[in-house]
Write a protein that holds these residues in place. Structure first.
Motif, PDB file in Angstrom:
ATOM      1  N   THR A 134     -16.161  35.068   3.725  1.00 43.43           N
ATOM      2  CA  THR A 134     -15.346  34.031   4.360  1.00 43.43           C
ATOM      3  C   THR A 134     -16.219  33.178   5.264  1.00 43.43           C
ATOM      4  O   THR A 134     -17.071  33.699   5.981  1.00 43.43           O
ATOM      5  CB  THR A 134     -14.205  34.662   5.187  1.00 43.43           C
ATOM      6  N   SER A 135     -15.979  31.869   5.255  1.00 41.70           N
ATOM      7  CA  SER A 135     -16.771  30.973   6.092  1.00 41.70           C
ATOM      8  C   SER A 135     -16.395  31.140   7.561  1.00 41.70           C
ATOM      9  O   SER A 135     -15.270  31.513   7.900  1.00 41.70           O
ATOM     10  CB  SER A 135     -16.556  29.515   5.675  1.00 41.70           C
ATOM     11  N   ASN A 136     -17.335  30.825   8.421  1.00 38.25           N
ATOM     12  CA  ASN A 136     -17.063  30.906   9.853  1.00 38.25           C
ATOM     13  C   ASN A 136     -15.958  29.935  10.270  1.00 38.25           C
ATOM     14  O   ASN A 136     -15.171  30.223  11.174  1.00 38.25           O
ATOM     15  CB  ASN A 136     -18.344  30.614  10.653  1.00 38.25           C
ATOM     16  N   SER A 137     -15.906  28.775   9.634  1.00 39.06           N
ATOM     17  CA  SER A 137     -14.857  27.798   9.966  1.00 39.06           C
ATOM     18  C   SER A 137     -13.476  28.344   9.648  1.00 39.06           C
ATOM     19  O   SER A 137     -12.517  28.149  10.409  1.00 39.06           O
ATOM     20  CB  SER A 137     -15.089  26.487   9.207  1.00 39.06           C
ATOM     21  N   LYS A 138     -13.351  29.035   8.508  1.00 40.12           N
ATOM     22  CA  LYS A 138     -12.063  29.613   8.133  1.00 40.12           C
ATOM     23  C   LYS A 138     -11.644  30.698   9.134  1.00 40.12           C
ATOM     24  O   LYS A 138     -10.486  30.765   9.556  1.00 40.12           O
ATOM     25  CB  LYS A 138     -12.160  30.213   6.731  1.00 40.12           C
ATOM     26  N   ILE A 139     -12.585  31.549   9.527  1.00 40.97           N
ATOM     27  CA  ILE A 139     -12.271  32.605  10.491  1.00 40.97           C
ATOM     28  C   ILE A 139     -11.885  31.986  11.835  1.00 40.97           C
ATOM     29  O   ILE A 139     -10.963  32.456  12.507  1.00 40.97           O
ATOM     30  CB  ILE A 139     -13.464  33.568  10.658  1.00 40.97           C
ATOM     31  N   ALA A 140     -12.579  30.918  12.232  1.00 39.58           N
ATOM     32  CA  ALA A 140     -12.246  30.234  13.487  1.00 39.58           C
ATOM     33  C   ALA A 140     -10.805  29.746  13.462  1.00 39.58           C
ATOM     34  O   ALA A 140     -10.065  29.892  14.446  1.00 39.58           O
ATOM     35  CB  ALA A 140     -13.208  29.068  13.712  1.00 39.58           C
ATOM     36  N   ARG A 141     -10.372  29.165  12.335  1.00 38.34           N
ATOM     37  CA  ARG A 141      -8.986  28.692  12.221  1.00 38.34           C
ATOM     38  C   ARG A 141      -8.013  29.861  12.276  1.00 38.34           C
ATOM     39  O   ARG A 141      -6.940  29.761  12.881  1.00 38.34           O
ATOM     40  CB  ARG A 141      -8.799  27.900  10.931  1.00 38.34           C
ATOM     41  N   ASP A 142      -8.376  30.974  11.620  1.00 41.27           N
ATOM     42  CA  ASP A 142      -7.501  32.146  11.639  1.00 41.27           C
ATOM     43  C   ASP A 142      -7.250  32.634  13.063  1.00 41.27           C
ATOM     44  O   ASP A 142      -6.149  33.098  13.387  1.00 41.27           O
ATOM     45  CB  ASP A 142      -8.118  33.296  10.826  1.00 41.27           C
ATOM     46  N   LEU A 143      -8.273  32.533  13.898  1.00 43.40           N
ATOM     47  CA  LEU A 143      -8.185  33.054  15.264  1.00 43.40           C
ATOM     48  C   LEU A 143      -7.849  31.970  16.289  1.00 43.40           C
ATOM     49  O   LEU A 143      -7.844  32.226  17.491  1.00 43.40           O
ATOM     50  CB  LEU A 143      -9.510  33.725  15.652  1.00 43.40           C
ATOM     51  N   PHE A 144      -7.568  30.729  15.801  1.00 51.06           N
ATOM     52  CA  PHE A 144      -7.202  29.608  16.660  1.00 51.06           C
ATOM     53  C   PHE A 144      -8.334  29.199  17.608  1.00 51.06           C
ATOM     54  O   PHE A 144      -8.113  28.889  18.778  1.00 51.06           O
ATOM     55  CB  PHE A 144      -5.932  29.923  17.471  1.00 51.06           C
ATOM     56  N   TYR A 145      -9.580  29.235  17.097  1.00 45.82           N
ATOM     57  CA  TYR A 145     -10.728  28.766  17.860  1.00 45.82           C
ATOM     58  C   TYR A 145     -11.267  27.487  17.231  1.00 45.82           C
ATOM     59  O   TYR A 145     -11.143  27.268  16.015  1.00 45.82           O
ATOM     60  CB  TYR A 145     -11.852  29.807  17.868  1.00 45.82           C
TER      61      TYR A 145
END
Length: 384
Positions: free
Chosen positions: A35-46
């Protein structure tokens, strides 16, 4: 342990927790394999920059502490959801257990909500905590996290691709505000629809499995204003007996008129169902919950100039919450909305849903128009 070592330990804990969700972490490239870092950031609302600080170990101790708690909460929710799925499968084996299934679903959803609501997440030092945002967070979390996905996927569509609702799935927002003068025990009250955010997904229950229906879960943050002149409702209509408000009233800024005093914010959760046919889109629904947030007492006294009037106005507003006054976008009073496009496959971000409605207040009917804009579309591709 020194601050530097403590931060390093928090960073390590953060990575290990994320690996339980996203798989192996490449420490040389500072990224996850799947998973891309951007996708994880969106998942965690960052934001990307916030997540970059976390993933590279340059965030503050407070940021890491909050991030660890966020991921721990996500894991708890995932575990609860997996358990609920196991229970649902077991219950479905017996066709006589439909009532039990409904009860289980309600209990699980309640449990998920409690985990979300009461797991403390402390803000960073410079964060601003918004009361209104907290009311919206649960809805946003339900539709914008990777482990809860209510949308129908492209691969789930029928072979002939006739499933109109798939292009309506996503996030819609209110295009422009509208105003409604309304009647209580006295004249002077005005409702200003300021913000609305609605998440929609295909409806797949009962007779709605043909793709011609979708549901919307909406958060509304609107305002109540008071006209100290207490002018009658007719004063804001085109003419006596009309149902249309004056354009200059609807386009006005009450903030710039000393005759109007802001009384309260109205926070509303609303669920709608939409039926698609050749005539357009038909909408019906109901209020799930409503909350009133009064303006600070000193500001009310300054604006209204009388303690008894403040008390009377507050009493009227509380009656709205207690009596569950019908929603000001009452679907039963709306005409069918026009299809955004004749070919549903062509619907895209920026398209609109427009409903011409009437609100009943006392003996008066007041016309208003509510328009949603598709800000985020879950499926951008076209089914073929």
């Amino acid at each position: 342990m020194s601050d530097k070592n403590h931060i390093a330990a928090l960073h390590q804990n953060f990575i290990e927790l994320l690996e339980r969700i996203y798989g192996c972490f490449d420490r040389e490239k500072n990224k996850f394999e799947s998973t891309s870092n951007s996708k994880i950031a969106r998942d965690l609302f960052y934001s990307d920059s916030q997540f970059s600080r976390l993933i590279n170990g340059t965030a503050s101790e407070g940021e890491f502490g909050r991030a660890v708690r966020n991921v721990q909460r996500s894991l708890e929710l995932m575990k609860a959801k997996e358990h609920s799925n196991e229970v649902v499968v077991e219950v479905k084996k017996n066709p006589l257990n439909k009532l039990l299934l409904a009860l289980v679903a309600a209990l699980v959803l309640g449990g998920l909500y409690l985990v979300y609501k009461y797991t403390p997440v402390m803000p960073a030092e410079n964060d601003v905590v918004s009361t209104s945002d907290s009311r919206y967070d649960m809805l946003k979390w339900s539709f914008e996290n990777h482990y809860i996905n209510p949308y129908v996927k492209l691969k789930e569509l029928p072979d002939d691709c006739y499933y109109p609702c798939y292009k309506y799935q996503g996030k819609w927002t209110l295009k422009q505000e509208y105003k409604i003068p309304f009647f209580r025990e006295r004249n002077g009250f005005h409702y200003v629809a300021k913000e609305a955010t609605m998440y929609t997904n295909c409806l797949q229950t009962g007779d709605t499995q043909n793709g011609e229906a979708f549901e919307g879960y909406e958060y509304q943050k609107h305002e109540i204003w008071y006209d100290v002149r207490e002018l009658p409702i007719d004063s804001f209509l085109v003419e006596a007996g009309s149902t249309k408000v004056r354009p200059e009233y609807n386009n006005s800024r009450m903030e710039d008129d000393q005759n109007f005093v802001k009384i309260a914010y109205i926070h509303t959760f609303f669920r709608s169902e939409y039926q698609i046919d050749s005539l357009g889109i038909h909408r019906q629904g109901k209020v799930i919950g409503r909350d009133i947030e009064f303006v600070e007492q000193t500001a009310l006294l300054d604006g209204l100039g009388d303690a008894k009037l403040v008390s009377d106005v507050k009493s009227e507003m509380n009656a709205i919450a207690q009596n569950r006054l019908e929603d000001f976008s009452k679907p039963i009073s709306c005409d069918p909305g026009k299809l955004p496009r004749a070919d549903f496959h062509a619907i895209d971000e920026g398209d609109e849903l427009e409903f011409n409605c009437q609100f009943s207040t006392g003996r008066f009917l007041v016309d208003y128009k509510k328009t949603y804009v598709l800000d985020y579309q879950y499926i951008n591709n076209v089914c073929r």
